[in-house]
Design a protein around this motif. Sequence first.
Motif, short mmCIF file in Angstrom:
data_model
loop_
_atom_site.label_atom_id
_atom_site.label_comp_id
_atom_site.label_asym_id
_atom_site.label_seq_id
_atom_site.Cartn_x
_atom_site.Cartn_y
_atom_site.Cartn_z
N LEU A 1 0.95 -1.20 0.05
CA LEU A 1 -0.12 -0.02 -0.14
C LEU A 1 0.91 1.18 0.19
N TYR A 2 1.82 1.11 0.93
CA TYR A 2 2.92 2.35 1.05
C TYR A 2 3.56 2.56 -0.52
N VAL A 3 4.18 1.50 -1.20
CA VAL A 3 4.52 1.75 -2.33
C VAL A 3 3.62 2.24 -3.58
N GLY A 4 2.62 1.45 -3.48
CA GLY A 4 1.58 1.75 -4.71
C GLY A 4 1.04 3.28 -4.50
N SER A 5 1.16 3.97 -3.09
CA SER A 5 0.76 5.20 -3.11
C SER A 5 1.66 6.22 -3.14
N LEU A 6 2.95 5.78 -3.36
CA LEU A 6 4.07 6.78 -3.43
C LEU A 6 4.01 7.68 -4.39
N HIS A 7 4.19 8.97 -4.23
CA HIS A 7 4.33 10.16 -5.27
C HIS A 7 5.61 9.92 -6.17
N PRO A 8 5.71 9.78 -7.22
CA PRO A 8 6.97 9.38 -7.77
C PRO A 8 7.53 10.68 -8.34
N PRO A 9 8.84 11.09 -8.22
CA PRO A 9 10.05 9.82 -7.88
C PRO A 9 10.16 9.94 -6.32
N ALA A 10 10.37 8.71 -5.81
CA ALA A 10 10.19 8.54 -4.44
C ALA A 10 11.73 8.81 -4.00
N GLY A 11 12.04 9.21 -2.71
CA GLY A 11 13.19 9.47 -1.90
C GLY A 11 13.98 8.25 -1.71
N LEU A 12 15.22 8.54 -1.48
CA LEU A 12 16.19 7.43 -1.13
C LEU A 12 15.77 6.77 0.26
N LEU A 13 14.99 7.63 1.07
CA LEU A 13 14.78 7.26 2.21
C LEU A 13 13.52 6.16 2.26
N ILE B 1 18.68 -10.29 -3.89
CA ILE B 1 19.07 -9.61 -4.55
C ILE B 1 18.22 -8.62 -5.55
N PHE B 2 16.93 -9.32 -5.74
CA PHE B 2 15.96 -8.73 -6.45
C PHE B 2 15.39 -7.42 -5.57
N ILE B 3 15.30 -7.86 -4.17
CA ILE B 3 14.85 -6.83 -3.19
C ILE B 3 15.73 -5.64 -3.33
N LEU B 4 16.86 -5.92 -3.06
CA LEU B 4 18.22 -4.83 -3.18
C LEU B 4 18.03 -3.99 -4.57
N ALA B 5 17.74 -4.79 -5.63
CA ALA B 5 17.84 -3.99 -6.92
C ALA B 5 16.60 -3.04 -7.09
N VAL B 6 15.31 -3.47 -6.47
CA VAL B 6 14.21 -2.72 -6.61
C VAL B 6 14.33 -1.50 -5.58
N ALA B 7 14.74 -1.76 -4.60
CA ALA B 7 15.03 -0.69 -3.40
C ALA B 7 16.10 0.51 -4.11
N LEU B 8 17.09 0.08 -4.81
CA LEU B 8 18.08 0.90 -5.04
C LEU B 8 17.56 1.98 -6.35
N THR B 9 16.71 1.27 -7.09
CA THR B 9 16.01 2.12 -8.29
C THR B 9 14.82 2.78 -8.04
N PHE C 1 14.34 6.23 -9.04
CA PHE C 1 14.82 6.33 -10.41
C PHE C 1 13.65 5.47 -11.17
N PRO C 2 12.53 5.71 -11.51
CA PRO C 2 11.48 5.18 -12.21
C PRO C 2 11.94 4.55 -13.48
N VAL C 3 12.74 5.00 -14.32
CA VAL C 3 13.20 4.45 -15.67
C VAL C 3 13.94 3.28 -15.06
N ALA C 4 14.90 3.48 -14.45
CA ALA C 4 15.64 2.28 -13.86
C ALA C 4 14.94 1.24 -13.45
N LEU C 5 14.22 1.53 -12.50
CA LEU C 5 13.31 0.59 -12.03
C LEU C 5 12.41 -0.23 -13.11
N ALA C 6 11.89 0.67 -13.92
CA ALA C 6 11.20 -0.28 -15.07
C ALA C 6 12.11 -1.20 -15.79
N VAL C 7 13.46 -1.02 -16.02
CA VAL C 7 14.30 -1.77 -16.56
C VAL C 7 14.60 -2.92 -15.62
N VAL C 8 14.80 -2.40 -14.42
CA VAL C 8 15.21 -3.70 -13.33
C VAL C 8 13.92 -4.75 -13.63
#
Length: 263
Positions: free
Chosen positions: A78-90, A210-218, A221-228
Amino acid sequence: AVGKLAGAGDGGGDLGPARGWDLIEAMRLRNTRSNAFFWTRNVNHRIGAGLSVLLLETRVSPNAVSVVSVLMYAPLALYVGSLHPPAGLLSGLLLFLWLQVAYTLDCTDGQLARARGQSSPFGGWLDRVFDFCGHTALVTALLLYTVRALHFEATTSVLFTGYVLGAHLTQMFASFYRTAVIGTVPAAGSNPRPLLRWLMAGMQITDYGIFILAVALTLAFPVALAVVLLAYATLAVVMLLGQLALNWRREVQSGRSQSETRT
């Protein structure tokens, strides 16, 4: 029970750091598969083993641990789905830590059940159902966030979400069902060819940790997240095709062996 787990009869009353580490390693080595992916085996399985040691003589059941694990996905989705993009590093850091805890609990229930001798078909089935539920909630939330961030049109959104979510769920279903029907014996055999060993080593990047790490890092950055997301979905398809090819070859070889034996 804890003393037996450690496999050492001396010093049972002294649970210092070294003794505690021995108990955790004994739990992990006895109750997890040796061919698990590197991150999962050395991070989530190890922390899960520590939790299993702590819970071993309590009344907490393995199924209760499974329930807590899957319930952790709901608020995060629910938190991720309601985030206003782009999300912060926190937000990315929160996603990483929360999911690693949820995944670690998912690695705890099975170890606890096997250590207590409480493994059951129902418990295994329940764990698989919860795996699908948790993963579906996470990937759906990430897809919703990505589609909103990149302003995809309707057709692109359907194709993007259908491919990513469908690839993940189909590969999970195929892997779990293979284990249930065929077993856990590697289709590649005990001594695969060098090229196949390299390919299998490369699949370490599909580790859920590793998947969790990859989506957290991106996440920021929505474009990078889409690529991941697309990359991991494609890797899931490759894994599925690889499983199909290896098991098909083994089936053909088994048929030939049976035919030669009859003749």
